[in-house]
Write a protein that holds these residues in place. Structure first.
Motif, PDB file in Angstrom:
ATOM      1  N   MET A   1      53.169  31.478  34.243  1.00 50.35           N
ATOM      2  CA  MET A   1      53.655  33.299  35.174  1.00 50.35           C
ATOM      3  C   MET A   1      54.743  32.348  36.056  1.00 50.35           C
ATOM      4  SD  MET A   1      50.770  33.383  33.804  1.00 50.35           S
ATOM      5  CE  MET A   1      50.127  32.574  34.887  1.00 50.35           C
TER       6      MET A   1
ATOM      7  N   ILE B   1      50.762  48.467  34.976  1.00 55.07           N
ATOM      8  CA  ILE B   1      50.284  48.305  36.505  1.00 55.07           C
ATOM      9  C   ILE B   1      50.370  49.579  37.228  1.00 55.07           C
ATOM     10  CG2 ILE B   1      48.440  46.132  35.807  1.00 55.07           C
ATOM     11  CD1 ILE B   1      50.117  44.879  37.606  1.00 55.07           C
TER      12      ILE B   1
ATOM     13  N   VAL C   1      52.219  41.053  35.511  1.00 53.28           N
ATOM     14  CA  VAL C   1      50.130  41.517  34.672  1.00 53.28           C
ATOM     15  C   VAL C   1      49.890  41.161  36.001  1.00 53.28           C
ATOM     16  CG1 VAL C   1      50.387  39.470  32.777  1.00 53.28           C
ATOM     17  CG2 VAL C   1      50.693  38.461  34.990  1.00 53.28           C
ATOM     18  N   GLY C   2      50.846  41.327  37.079  1.00 50.75           N
ATOM     19  CA  GLY C   2      49.402  41.812  39.246  1.00 50.75           C
ATOM     20  C   GLY C   2      50.443  41.636  39.715  1.00 50.75           C
ATOM     21  N   ILE C   3      50.339  42.185  40.844  1.00 49.73           N
ATOM     22  CA  ILE C   3      51.321  42.643  42.151  1.00 49.73           C
ATOM     23  C   ILE C   3      50.283  42.097  43.655  1.00 49.73           C
ATOM     24  CG2 ILE C   3      51.040  44.469  43.581  1.00 49.73           C
ATOM     25  CD1 ILE C   3      51.061  46.487  41.237  1.00 49.73           C
ATOM     26  N   VAL C   4      51.235  40.888  43.867  1.00 45.68           N
ATOM     27  CA  VAL C   4      51.450  39.705  45.108  1.00 45.68           C
ATOM     28  C   VAL C   4      50.571  40.372  45.781  1.00 45.68           C
ATOM     29  CG1 VAL C   4      51.562  37.851  45.730  1.00 45.68           C
ATOM     30  CG2 VAL C   4      52.501  38.411  43.642  1.00 45.68           C
ATOM     31  N   ASP C   5      49.538  39.943  46.884  1.00 45.32           N
ATOM     32  CA  ASP C   5      48.832  40.085  47.975  1.00 45.32           C
ATOM     33  C   ASP C   5      49.702  38.800  49.212  1.00 45.32           C
ATOM     34  OD1 ASP C   5      47.215  42.501  47.134  1.00 45.32           O
ATOM     35  OD2 ASP C   5      45.717  41.308  46.071  1.00 45.32           O
TER      36      ASP C   5
ATOM     37  N   LEU D   1      56.578  33.983  39.729  1.00 46.66           N
ATOM     38  CA  LEU D   1      57.405  35.560  41.069  1.00 46.66           C
ATOM     39  C   LEU D   1      57.855  36.054  40.708  1.00 46.66           C
ATOM     40  CD1 LEU D   1      55.591  36.230  43.084  1.00 46.66           C
ATOM     41  CD2 LEU D   1      56.846  34.396  44.520  1.00 46.66           C
TER      42      LEU D   1
ATOM     43  N   ILE E   1      53.209  39.511  39.230  1.00 40.98           N
ATOM     44  CA  ILE E   1      53.670  38.349  38.891  1.00 40.98           C
ATOM     45  C   ILE E   1      53.695  38.316  37.005  1.00 40.98           C
ATOM     46  CG2 ILE E   1      52.347  36.501  37.667  1.00 40.98           C
ATOM     47  CD1 ILE E   1      52.057  35.290  40.665  1.00 40.98           C
ATOM     48  N   TYR E   2      54.882  37.874  36.666  1.00 39.47           N
ATOM     49  CA  TYR E   2      55.226  38.456  35.224  1.00 39.47           C
ATOM     50  C   TYR E   2      54.932  37.167  34.167  1.00 39.47           C
ATOM     51  CZ  TYR E   2      60.342  36.036  36.036  1.00 39.47           C
ATOM     52  OH  TYR E   2      60.881  35.164  36.348  1.00 39.47           O
ATOM     53  N   VAL E   3      54.475  37.445  33.037  1.00 36.41           N
ATOM     54  CA  VAL E   3      54.362  35.943  32.391  1.00 36.41           C
ATOM     55  C   VAL E   3      55.317  36.771  30.468  1.00 36.41           C
ATOM     56  CG1 VAL E   3      53.121  38.391  30.933  1.00 36.41           C
ATOM     57  CG2 VAL E   3      52.257  36.211  30.703  1.00 36.41           C
TER      58      VAL E   3
END
Lengths: 89, 89, 89, 89, 89
Positions: free
Chosen positions: A1, A47, A79-83, A3, A56-58
């Motif tokens: 993945m 999301i 696939v995710g939003i970074v904290d 950033l 984060i991307y795949v």
């Protein structure tokens, strides 16, 4: 993945059927120090990532998995939003 | 997925059977500011993209999904024709 | 597979369901002489690699295999922790 | 897919069984203006491409499809011999 | 596939189960003139390639095919040992 940061989106009305209903986001790859690396890619968002958010991307075959369809010609998805990012100094 | 512009096509008469009937288009990758990046790739077109049109293309395994066959040795396909790009300034 | 060193991790609370429970590690690619090459990627860890450890990581479709789920949108996983590197001089 | 020119071949007698019987050709990638880009790759030929011929080749998982076996560790195959290239000026 | 030369190996005792029993070899990519290009990758060897031997290696999903297991998180395998390279001058 990888950033990246969402920098905008792409609007396409004539497109392949199985990609309809998904948002095409422009994502600028970043390194661990939040510096831009390389050129933006176009990723599907499932999301709710907004412009300016770090994500984060795949890529590759796995990018289709977040979608509610069995097959779609998609090769990049958020696939995710970074904290936060924690780096060993 | 990646942003690109169709710059021409490639004509091949002797080719692998499962690729017959598909148009091989030359696509120049572009960045978010419409500048050329890297070298053109060859992508299959199934949505009627013409030379000079800006497109979104997909690579890798997913590229075969838009085709009306189950398997084909294809690793890049045009999946959308771009109407507009919106970038956060 | 590639050689790398774990340099930190990424925390994301809003993420795609099938990636929950996995740790997102930042891995800096290394060459055979332990020099940094390119930019860090984000890999899933399933074998307990800690920050500062040298690892072997796998990319692409195979990256999902170490996970205890059938499908997950994952394209990089740590598959081994390096004990030693032997190079022919 | 990518444009290239066949520049030679590689001979290997000790090789993995499922690759036996296939010719390993060296293919130099070309850009749309027929200039060499990057380094040659090794591709399987199933359509009778000879040295000096311009070809379209496919990479990744789809490269195995032209072969008469179900599975083979092959990641690049020649899928067409180029007759002409038409570029919008 | 790509041309390379085996330059050493990597030893890892703590590793993902399905990769146990396989040798992790360092392979330096070469161009058609036997010059080093890019950085070494780590590939599985199933045909008995030794350090100093020129090999053809395969990447991506197909790399798992030479292995005697159905699935393994492997993305690079040696598939042939090179006897000779013939280039059109």
């Amino acid at each position: 993945m990888y950033l990246g940061i969402v920098i905008g989106n792409v609007w396409a009305t004539r497109k392949y059927d199985q990609t309809k209903g998904f948002k095409f986001m422009f994502v600028q790859p970043l390194n661990a120090e939040n510096q831009k690396i390389g050129e933006p890619i176009v990723a599907i968002d499932t999301i709710g990532a907004g412009t300016g958010e770090k994500v984060i991307y795949v890529t590759a075959s796995e990018a289709v998995i977040p979608l509610p369809v069995d097959f779609a010609p998609i090769d990049a998805s958020i696939v995710g939003i970074v904290d936060s990012i924690n780096l060993e100094k």
